[in-house]
Design an enzyme around this catalytic site. Structure first.
Site, PDB file in Angstrom:
ATOM      1  CE  LYS A 173       0.868   7.797   3.611  1.00 42.35           C
ATOM      2  NZ  LYS A 173       0.520   7.928   5.060  1.00 42.35           N
ATOM      3  CB  SER A 197       1.131   8.112   9.285  1.00 45.03           C
ATOM      4  OG  SER A 197       1.509   7.018   9.476  1.00 45.03           O
ATOM      5  CB  SER A 238       3.146   5.720   6.425  1.00 44.08           C
ATOM      6  OG  SER A 238       1.809   6.279   6.733  1.00 44.08           O
TER       7      SER A 238
END
Length: 483
Positions: free
Chosen positions: A76, A175, A151
Site C-alpha cells: 500500500k 481498510s 482504503s
C-alpha cells in the site's frame, strides 16, 4: 521456468528448488501489471526490484532457505520502502521518496520477497472505495464499473486479479477486510501491536494496523510468520512471537462460534445467504453456533469517526510545505502553509481534518473525543464478555457487495456507514479475518461477498487455522477474477 500466477508458497518452493528464479517471477509480475494497467491497482514501480531479485537469487544459490524466496509483493502506498515513491494517494506527497524501510519491508526483504511497487489507496487512507486517490480510482477486477473497496483497494485488486500473490494494506477501520470482501480474497487485520507500524504513514495512530491480502490460508500463515513480532522502534509493538499455521477440518468440532446479532440487519440477500451457508457448514462440521449480543455496537461508527478524525487532524498537521509536502510559494509563511494544504489535500481529507480539529477544540474535547474514548471502552467490554462464552465471533464483512463507482461519493455519511461491520474491531484492538464466502449476482454480474471472523486479542493464529479448516471442508475458496 514456470512463471504463472500461483500461491506465494508454491512460488517460493519453485525458486528454492531451481524450477524458477526470482528474476523470472519479477518479470512475470511486471508483465501482468502492465496488462492490467487500466485497473489502476499499482501506481508506481520499485526501481530497485531487479537488483533485489538478483540478490535473492544469489542467497538461494549459496544454499540459504528463504520462506518468501522471490515472491513478488506490492505495498500500500503509505508504507515506506527505501527509494520508492510513497505518496499516500495524495498530491501533497506526489514526489516524496522514502529515505528508509518500514519494519515490515525489512522483514519481507530478509525473507526473500521482492517489492514490486506500490498499490493505490484512498488519500491518506481516508475512504472506503479507493476513489479519493490523487492517482484516480482503482477498478474492481470483477466488474470495472464498481469499486474494490478501500482504503487499501489497490492492494486488494492486485491480489484478486492475480498480479501478485500477496500484498500489504493498512486497516484503521476495515481498510484491509472490506476491500478483501469486495474483491473476493483473504484480508487479515492483526491484533493492534502484533505487526510493527514503524514506517507506516499514520492516519489514526491508536487504530492503524498493517495487514496482508492473500489467496490462500497457507499464504496468510506464511507471510504473518514473517511480519509479526516485536519491534523496539514501535512503542506499541507487542513481544509475542508468531506461530501461524493452517488448521484442519477436525479442529472445527466443538468450536464455539458467536454470530453477532447486531450485524444481522441491513444486509443484502446475497450477503445473508453467504453467511447462512457458512454457518450451516460450520454446524455440519461439528461447531457450536449461537447468537450473541454486543449492545454498544450501534455506537461503533460514530465512536470510530470521533476518534479517527481528531487523530488524523493531529497526524496531518505536519504536512504544511515546510518539512513535508509540496510547498506552494506565498508572501509569508502562513500564506504558504494555507496554500500548500489547500492545493495538496483532497476534499475528503480536508473534511476529516476540519471535523477532527473541531472535536479537539476548546470546549468540545470532552463532549466529543473524550466521550468517544469512553464509549470505545464499553465496546471493548462487550467483546470481552462475548469471548467469555465463545471462541470466535462472526459477522458479514460488508452488508453489501461492491457498489458502483461514484455511487456514494456525494454522500459522506453513506460512505462512512459502509464500515458498519468493521470499525468496532479496530476500536477494541482485536484481530479479524475476512474470508471469501460466495457471490451475489447484481445486474447479471457475480460479485464477491465476505464473512468476517473475529478472535480475542492475541488470538490471530486462530484465524489462519480457521481459514485452513474452512478450505478443508470446501466452504471457502478464492476464485480468480478477470483482470
Amino acid at each position: 521456468m514456470s512463471v504463472q500466477p500461483s500461491t506465494a508458497a508454491a512460488l517460493a518452493r519453485a525458486v528454492q528448488s531451481g524450477a524458477s528464479s526470482p528474476q523470472a517471477l519479477l518479470e512475470a509480475a511486471l508483465a501482468r501489471i502492465r496488462m492490467a494497467r487500466s485497473l489502476n491497482a499499482v501506481v508506481s514501480l520499485n526501481a530497485g526490484a531487479e537488483a533485489a531479485a538478483m540478490w535473492v537469487a544469489e542467497r538461494v544459490a549459496e544454499g540459504e532457505t528463504l520462506p518468501l524466496a522471490g515472491v513478488p509483493i506490492v505495498l500500500k502506498d503509505n508504507i515506506n520502502a527505501r527509494g520508492t515513491l510513497t505518496t499516500c494517494g495524495s498530491r501533497m506527497l506526489a514526489n516524496y521518496i522514502s529515505p528508509y524501510d518500514a519494519t515490515v519491508v525489512e522483514r519481507l526483504t530478509a525473507a526473500g520477497a521482492v517489492i514490486v511497487g506500490k498499490a493505490n489507496m484512498d488519500e491518506f487512507a481516508m475512504g472506503s472505495s479507493t476513489e479519493t486517490s490523487a492517482h484516480g480510482p482503482t477498478l474492481n477486477p470483477w466488474d470495472r464499473s464498481r469499486v474494490p473497496g478501500g482504503s487499501s483497494g489497490g492492494s486488494a485488486a492486485a491480489v484478486a486479479a492475480g498480479l501478485v500473490p500477496l500484498s500489504l494494506g493498512s486497516d484503521t477501520g476495515g481498510s484491509v477486510r472490506q476491500p478483501a470482501a469486495l474483491t473476493g480474497v483473504y484480508g487479515l487485520k492483526p491484533t493492534y501491536g502484533r505487526v510493527s507500524r514503524y514506517g507506516l504513514v499514520a492516519y489514526a495512530s491508536s487504530l492503524d494496523q498493517i495487514g496482508p491480502f492473500a489467496r490462500s490460508a497457507a499464504d496468510l500463515a506464511l507471510v504473518m510468520n514473517v511480519l509479526a513480532g516485536h519491534d523496539p522502534r514501535d512503542a506499541t509493538s507487542l513481544d509475542v512471537p508468531p506461530a501461524f499455521r493452517v488448521g484442519s477440518p477436525d479442529e472445527l468440532r466443538g468450536l464455539r462460534v458467536g454470530v453477532i446479532r447486531e450485524s444481522l440487519e441491513g444486509n443484502t440477500p446475497g450477503v445473508e445467504a453467504a453467511l447462512e451457508a457458512l454457518l450451516a457448514a460450520l454446524r455440519g462440521a461439528g461447531a457450536e453456533v449461537r447468537e450473541v449480543s454486543l449492545p454498544h455496537l450501534r455506537h461503533a461508527v460514530a465512536t470510530y469517526y470521533l476518534i479517527a478524525m481528531p487523530e488524523a487532524s493531529s497526524n496531518l498537521a505536519r504536512y504544511d510545505g515546510m518539512v513535508y509536502g509540496e510547498r506552494v510559494p506565498a508572501e509569508d509563511v502562513s500564506g504558504s502553509m494555507t496554500a500548500t494544504r489547500e492545493r495538496g489535500f483532497g476534499h475528503e481529507v480536508k473534511r476529516r481534518i476540519l471535523i477532527g480539529t473541531y472535536a479537539l477544540s476548546s470546549g468540545y474535547y470532552d463532549a466529543y473525543y473524550s466521550k468517544a474514548m469512553r464509549v470505545r471502552r464499553l465496546i471493548a467490554d462487550d467483546f470481552g464478555r462475548a469471548f467469555g462464552d465463545v471462541d470466535l465471533l462472526v459477522s458479514p464483512t460488508s452488508p453489501f457487495p461492491a457498489f458502483r463507482l461514484g455511487e456514494k461519493m456525494g454522500d459522506p455519511l453513506a460512505m462512512y456507514a459502509a464500515d458498519v461491520d468493521t470499525v468496532a474491531v479496530n476500536l477494541a484492538g482485536l484481530p479479524a479475518l475476512s474470508v471469501p464466502a460466495g457471490f451475489e449476482t447484481v445486474g447479471g454480474v457475480r460479485l464477491p461477498v465476505g464473512v468476517q471472523f473475529i478472535a480475542p486479542a492475541l488470538g490471530d493464529e486462530r484465524l489462519t487455522a480457521l481459514a485452513g479448516a474452512l478450505e478443508g471442508i470446501g466452504v471457502v475458496r478464492v476464485e480468480p477474477a478477470r483482470a
